[in-house]
Scaffold this motif. Structure first.
Motif, PDB file in Angstrom:
ATOM      1  N   ARG A  61       0.817  -1.212   0.000  1.00  0.00           N
ATOM      2  CA  ARG A  61       0.000   0.000   0.000  1.00  0.00           C
ATOM      3  C   ARG A  61       0.853   1.266   0.000  1.00  0.00           C
ATOM      4  NH1 ARG A  61      -5.173  -1.482   0.780  1.00  0.00           N
ATOM      5  NH2 ARG A  61      -5.577  -3.505   1.721  1.00  0.00           N
ATOM      6  N   ASP A  62       2.169   1.107   0.006  1.00  0.00           N
ATOM      7  CA  ASP A  62       3.041   2.280  -0.016  1.00  0.00           C
ATOM      8  C   ASP A  62       3.213   2.727  -1.456  1.00  0.00           C
ATOM      9  OD1 ASP A  62       4.758   4.300   0.539  1.00  0.00           O
ATOM     10  OD2 ASP A  62       6.439   3.041   1.165  1.00  0.00           O
ATOM     11  N   ALA A  63       2.157   3.354  -1.989  1.00  0.00           N
ATOM     12  CA  ALA A  63       2.172   3.746  -3.400  1.00  0.00           C
ATOM     13  C   ALA A  63       3.141   4.877  -3.680  1.00  0.00           C
ATOM     14  CB  ALA A  63       0.765   4.158  -3.835  1.00  0.00           C
ATOM     15  N   SER A  64       3.570   5.576  -2.632  1.00  0.00           N
ATOM     16  CA  SER A  64       4.455   6.717  -2.840  1.00  0.00           C
ATOM     17  C   SER A  64       5.903   6.295  -3.066  1.00  0.00           C
ATOM     18  CB  SER A  64       4.387   7.656  -1.621  1.00  0.00           C
ATOM     19  OG  SER A  64       4.814   6.980  -0.451  1.00  0.00           O
ATOM     20  N   ARG A  65       6.230   5.040  -2.777  1.00  0.00           N
ATOM     21  CA  ARG A  65       7.602   4.582  -2.938  1.00  0.00           C
ATOM     22  C   ARG A  65       7.863   4.258  -4.398  1.00  0.00           C
ATOM     23  NH1 ARG A  65       8.967  -0.869  -0.067  1.00  0.00           N
ATOM     24  NH2 ARG A  65       7.767  -1.615  -1.849  1.00  0.00           N
ATOM     25  N   VAL A  66       8.824   4.895  -4.974  1.00  0.00           N
ATOM     26  CA  VAL A  66       9.182   4.682  -6.375  1.00  0.00           C
ATOM     27  C   VAL A  66      10.676   4.426  -6.451  1.00  0.00           C
ATOM     28  CG1 VAL A  66       9.247   5.661  -8.678  1.00  0.00           C
ATOM     29  CG2 VAL A  66       7.310   6.162  -7.175  1.00  0.00           C
ATOM     30  N   GLU A  67      11.059   3.286  -6.999  1.00  0.00           N
ATOM     31  CA  GLU A  67      12.462   2.972  -7.190  1.00  0.00           C
ATOM     32  C   GLU A  67      12.858   3.343  -8.608  1.00  0.00           C
ATOM     33  OE1 GLU A  67      13.239  -1.044  -6.238  1.00  0.00           O
ATOM     34  OE2 GLU A  67      12.313  -0.959  -4.246  1.00  0.00           O
ATOM     35  N   VAL A  75      15.083   6.083 -14.936  1.00  0.00           N
ATOM     36  CA  VAL A  75      13.824   5.422 -15.275  1.00  0.00           C
ATOM     37  C   VAL A  75      13.319   4.680 -14.051  1.00  0.00           C
ATOM     38  CG1 VAL A  75      14.374   5.200 -17.718  1.00  0.00           C
ATOM     39  CG2 VAL A  75      15.045   3.388 -16.142  1.00  0.00           C
ATOM     40  N   THR A  76      12.014   4.549 -13.952  1.00  0.00           N
ATOM     41  CA  THR A  76      11.436   3.850 -12.817  1.00  0.00           C
ATOM     42  C   THR A  76      11.703   2.354 -12.906  1.00  0.00           C
ATOM     43  OG1 THR A  76       9.405   3.374 -11.611  1.00  0.00           O
ATOM     44  CG2 THR A  76       9.213   3.669 -13.988  1.00  0.00           C
ATOM     45  N   ALA A  77      11.920   1.753 -11.752  1.00  0.00           N
ATOM     46  CA  ALA A  77      12.178   0.315 -11.695  1.00  0.00           C
ATOM     47  C   ALA A  77      10.972  -0.434 -11.147  1.00  0.00           C
ATOM     48  CB  ALA A  77      13.406   0.029 -10.825  1.00  0.00           C
ATOM     49  N   ASN A  78       9.839   0.248 -11.034  1.00  0.00           N
ATOM     50  CA  ASN A  78       8.619  -0.366 -10.520  1.00  0.00           C
ATOM     51  C   ASN A  78       7.631  -0.617 -11.646  1.00  0.00           C
ATOM     52  OD1 ASN A  78       9.709   1.615  -8.272  1.00  0.00           O
ATOM     53  ND2 ASN A  78       8.629  -0.011  -7.213  1.00  0.00           N
ATOM     54  N   ALA A  79       6.745  -1.574 -11.416  1.00  0.00           N
ATOM     55  CA  ALA A  79       5.646  -1.801 -12.361  1.00  0.00           C
ATOM     56  C   ALA A  79       4.715  -0.591 -12.337  1.00  0.00           C
ATOM     57  CB  ALA A  79       4.875  -3.065 -11.987  1.00  0.00           C
ATOM     58  N   THR A  80       4.294  -0.162 -13.508  1.00  0.00           N
ATOM     59  CA  THR A  80       3.395   0.979 -13.586  1.00  0.00           C
ATOM     60  C   THR A  80       1.993   0.569 -13.172  1.00  0.00           C
ATOM     61  OG1 THR A  80       2.796   0.544 -15.886  1.00  0.00           O
ATOM     62  CG2 THR A  80       4.772   1.887 -15.498  1.00  0.00           C
ATOM     63  N   LEU A  81       1.141   1.573 -12.928  1.00  0.00           N
ATOM     64  CA  LEU A  81      -0.252   1.306 -12.569  1.00  0.00           C
ATOM     65  C   LEU A  81      -0.941   0.538 -13.687  1.00  0.00           C
ATOM     66  CD1 LEU A  81      -2.772   1.686 -10.810  1.00  0.00           C
ATOM     67  CD2 LEU A  81      -3.103   3.916 -11.929  1.00  0.00           C
ATOM     68  N   GLN A  82      -0.658   0.878 -14.939  1.00  0.00           N
ATOM     69  CA  GLN A  82      -1.278   0.190 -16.069  1.00  0.00           C
ATOM     70  C   GLN A  82      -0.839  -1.259 -16.164  1.00  0.00           C
ATOM     71  OE1 GLN A  82      -0.444   2.474 -19.576  1.00  0.00           O
ATOM     72  NE2 GLN A  82      -1.409   4.335 -18.783  1.00  0.00           N
ATOM     73  N   PHE A 133     -16.760   5.914 -32.674  1.00  0.00           N
ATOM     74  CA  PHE A 133     -15.777   5.330 -33.584  1.00  0.00           C
ATOM     75  C   PHE A 133     -14.343   5.670 -33.167  1.00  0.00           C
ATOM     76  CE2 PHE A 133     -18.575   4.892 -37.656  1.00  0.00           C
ATOM     77  CZ  PHE A 133     -19.401   4.025 -36.956  1.00  0.00           C
ATOM     78  N   ARG A 134     -14.197   6.830 -32.556  1.00  0.00           N
ATOM     79  CA  ARG A 134     -12.869   7.262 -32.101  1.00  0.00           C
ATOM     80  C   ARG A 134     -12.944   7.658 -30.638  1.00  0.00           C
ATOM     81  NH1 ARG A 134     -13.070   8.499 -37.427  1.00  0.00           N
ATOM     82  NH2 ARG A 134     -11.194   8.051 -38.654  1.00  0.00           N
ATOM     83  N   LEU A 135     -12.218   6.935 -29.820  1.00  0.00           N
ATOM     84  CA  LEU A 135     -12.195   7.182 -28.374  1.00  0.00           C
ATOM     85  C   LEU A 135     -10.761   7.109 -27.877  1.00  0.00           C
ATOM     86  CD1 LEU A 135     -15.236   5.002 -27.184  1.00  0.00           C
ATOM     87  CD2 LEU A 135     -15.162   7.498 -27.367  1.00  0.00           C
ATOM     88  N   GLY A 136     -10.431   7.988 -26.990  1.00  0.00           N
ATOM     89  CA  GLY A 136      -9.109   7.952 -26.379  1.00  0.00           C
ATOM     90  C   GLY A 136      -8.196   9.033 -26.899  1.00  0.00           C
ATOM     91  N   PRO A 137      -7.001   9.034 -26.345  1.00  0.00           N
ATOM     92  CA  PRO A 137      -6.504   8.069 -25.336  1.00  0.00           C
ATOM     93  C   PRO A 137      -7.168   8.246 -23.973  1.00  0.00           C
ATOM     94  CG  PRO A 137      -4.879   9.784 -25.739  1.00  0.00           C
ATOM     95  CD  PRO A 137      -5.979  10.023 -26.718  1.00  0.00           C
ATOM     96  N   MET A 138      -7.581   7.130 -23.401  1.00  0.00           N
ATOM     97  CA  MET A 138      -8.212   7.122 -22.080  1.00  0.00           C
ATOM     98  C   MET A 138      -8.069   5.727 -21.486  1.00  0.00           C
ATOM     99  SD  MET A 138     -12.335   7.074 -22.897  1.00  0.00           S
ATOM    100  CE  MET A 138     -12.283   8.563 -23.891  1.00  0.00           C
ATOM    101  N   PRO A 139      -8.305   5.570 -20.180  1.00  0.00           N
ATOM    102  CA  PRO A 139      -8.193   4.239 -19.561  1.00  0.00           C
ATOM    103  C   PRO A 139      -9.192   3.269 -20.169  1.00  0.00           C
ATOM    104  CG  PRO A 139      -8.205   5.946 -17.880  1.00  0.00           C
ATOM    105  CD  PRO A 139      -8.561   6.618 -19.162  1.00  0.00           C
ATOM    106  N   LEU A 140      -8.796   2.003 -20.216  1.00  0.00           N
ATOM    107  CA  LEU A 140      -9.639   0.964 -20.788  1.00  0.00           C
ATOM    108  C   LEU A 140     -10.986   0.887 -20.089  1.00  0.00           C
ATOM    109  CD1 LEU A 140     -10.145  -1.505 -22.595  1.00  0.00           C
ATOM    110  CD2 LEU A 140      -8.909  -2.883 -20.902  1.00  0.00           C
TER     111      LEU A 140
END
Length: 207
Positions: free
Chosen positions: A80-86, A96-103, A160-167
């Motif tokens: 749950r420590d979402a603020s930690r970024v390696e 560059v980030t060494a963590n998995a992205t939210l996506q 017909f055209r949507l995005g870019p936006m979350p799935l």
């Protein structure tokens, strides 16, 4: 004179026998390295030795060991420590980030950019399946008459055209306000349920 010579011969013979016994002990066969490793790893099905290049060292490879399984920690889905970024250095001046992205952690948050050719004359089902390509999710079969009706409707030109936006947002927009999106994270399927049961009762559709 003879008694004196006999006392000299007995100790010399004893000394020769003693030296011969020591030599035999030194020449006794020693266990091979593989035999010693097999004794050190009694639970292994196979023990092999990988020689290194001229260093005189060796690497032991033991297979078939009964190792207990355990959960991988830390768990990106429990941390749950979402603020930690390696970060790690990707170049001389770039980090560059060494963590998995939210996506990457949540596939419904991946960004999609949809452009459906009008020549397809697509239905809502066509639009949904087109959107879900390469996302890891698939569309489930209609679970009732309301879903069948939704899938069969022609896709509005504004969709017909949507995005870019979350799935997740694209899937909600394509179905409209009458339906809510339900995702099965195990089967990775997307289904739709009527948002308000009263709509089914008012229209007389059997959900």
């Amino acid at each position: 004179m003879y008694p004196f010579q006999k006392t000299r011969v007995v100790p010399l013979a004893f000394l020769i026998a003693l030296i011969a016994g020591c030599a035999q002990q030194q020449q006794a066969p020693q266990p091979s390295e593989s035999e010693r490793l097999a004794a050190d790893y009694p639970d292994a099905d196979k023990v092999t030795i990988a020689r290194t290049d001229g260093t005189g060292q060796s690497r032991v490879v033991a297979t078939g060991l009964d190792q207990p399984t355990h959960e991988v920690e830390p768990d990106v889905y429990r941390d749950r420590d979402a603020s930690r970024v390696e970060v790690m250095r990707g170049g001389r001046y770039a980090l560059v980030t060494a963590n998995a992205t939210l996506q990457q952690r949540n596939l419904l948050e991946q960004t999609v950019n949809i452009s459906i050719p009008a020549s397809m004359n697509p239905s809502v089902e066509d639009g949904l399946r087109y959107t879900l390509q390469h996302t890891g999710y698939s569309l489930c079969a209609p679970q009732g008459e309301p879903q069948e009706l939704l899938y069969s409707r022609p896709l509005p030109a504004t969709h017909f055209r949507l995005g870019p936006m979350p799935l997740r947002e694209v899937l909600q927009v394509l179905a409209g306000s009458a339906f809510e999106v339900q995702a099965d994270p195990i089967a990775r399927t997307i289904c739709y349920q009527v948002r308000d049961q009263r709509l089914i009762e008012e229209t007389g559709h059997d959900g």
